[in-house]
Write a protein that holds these residues in place. Sequence first.
Motif, PDB file in Angstrom:
ATOM      1  N   ALA A  48       0.946  -1.098  -0.042  1.00 16.17           N
ATOM      2  CA  ALA A  48      -0.089  -0.092  -0.022  1.00 16.17           C
ATOM      3  C   ALA A  48       0.800   1.237  -0.112  1.00 16.17           C
ATOM      4  O   ALA A  48       0.348   2.317  -0.362  1.00 16.17           O
ATOM      5  N   GLU A 105      -8.229   6.819  -5.598  1.00 18.98           N
ATOM      6  CA  GLU A 105      -7.368   5.875  -5.417  1.00 18.98           C
ATOM      7  C   GLU A 105      -6.410   6.000  -4.354  1.00 18.98           C
ATOM      8  O   GLU A 105      -6.390   5.313  -3.364  1.00 18.98           O
ATOM      9  N   LEU A 118      -6.358   3.710  -0.950  1.00 16.35           N
ATOM     10  CA  LEU A 118      -4.879   3.286  -0.446  1.00 16.35           C
ATOM     11  C   LEU A 118      -4.548   3.534   0.898  1.00 16.35           C
ATOM     12  O   LEU A 118      -4.140   2.915   1.628  1.00 16.35           O
TER      13      LEU A 118
END
Length: 429
Positions: free
Chosen positions: A95, A107, A111
């Motif tokens: 990650a 996104e 994450l």
Amino acid sequence: MRTRLTARARAWLARWRPVMPILVAEFVVVVGFGALLPVLPLYVVDQGVDPATLGIILAAWPAARLIFEPLFGWLADRTSRKPLMIAGLLILTVASLLPLAFHGPLELLLLRFLSGAAASMYDPAARGILVDATAEDERGEVFGLYTSAQMGGLIFGPVIGAFGAALGGGFAFPFIAAGAACAVGAAYLARALPPAAVGPRTHAPLTETSYAEYGTDSPDLAQRYVESQQRDRTPQAPLREMLNRAVIGALTMNFALYLAVGVYEVVWSLYMRHLGASLAWIGITYVLYATPVVLFSPFAGRLVDRLGGLRFAVGGGLVVGVALFIYALASEPYLPGAVILIEAMANAFLGPAMFAILSRGTPMGRTSTTQGLFGAAGTIAFIAAALATGALFALDVRLPFAVFGGIVLAFFLIGGLIARGAAPRPAST
């Protein structure tokens, strides 16, 4: 003289050997985390994200911890902690690297949420091991060492991240450093942490010699085995026993502390850049914060064990609140550097003091569960602060520091009043 120092060093290592893997891994992981700290807000804003959305993205980490930390804390009290910790660090490795390839707002939000969930697998289990491996009168000192390991990572991490980015590595450098640190931490724990990193065992398990007089199919042997398993299992107090003054007071003060942390993580780098600071100076301010904590936390932990944690927790919290007001008054980037040193010295006492108060009220067999709730209180505060800070910063860059300075002061005073007069945890039998 040298012989005496060597003997003292060996005695110190022997005393803390059971928790040394946790301290080393924490240092390594926080080096990577620290490398990312001064750069992450700047990186997100440079992708075209406004300050309010930045606050939402950074709030995803504590939001995930709010959901998953109590769950994984509960799980860590019932299973081996080692696989949880290693899995969490491996997920964090991945990650930490993916934002370099996926840098849209959605996104980045997802994450950060994944990273927070992975950290929830690691942190309660690690803190639970620290509690279970130490006596009650050692908790302040061991959490002082734990804080020193964290702050030691913050001495090196921001310098590595900021200077690595400024000297040609670009924004990619700190993300790679963070991923590498998590991978190294996972590999180290896989080798150094004993397989049965679970709660304390009060009796030795059965061995071959303890039942050699019985046949392998003996009913007596089966009965002895069942009794030994029941005896070796750590008793667990009812969950309602966590609702005591010490635990609630510690949760309230941790809530206050992480309101301040939320402000710093979202806008500190942006605010310092507004005041005219270079990326290198922004990284150095993190070092200025971490260094006094590393130097004073072990001493602070011993003092907390001797005198009790309440006065240090409340006093340290008041310093944090006042520091927020002073940051709001800064007109150049160097006054905050001086104030950080004072705030850091207060935090050297504050961390061990809050953990000592929490440990005092932790019921038997509920160490990781209580630590998970303690972390969850901080994550709730972080979420609230992160969401509000971005919006306040968009209105006025000084407003987050002024508003949350007053709120932090109020919650530390409330937490101190709640924890005052808390009864010690009954001794286990």
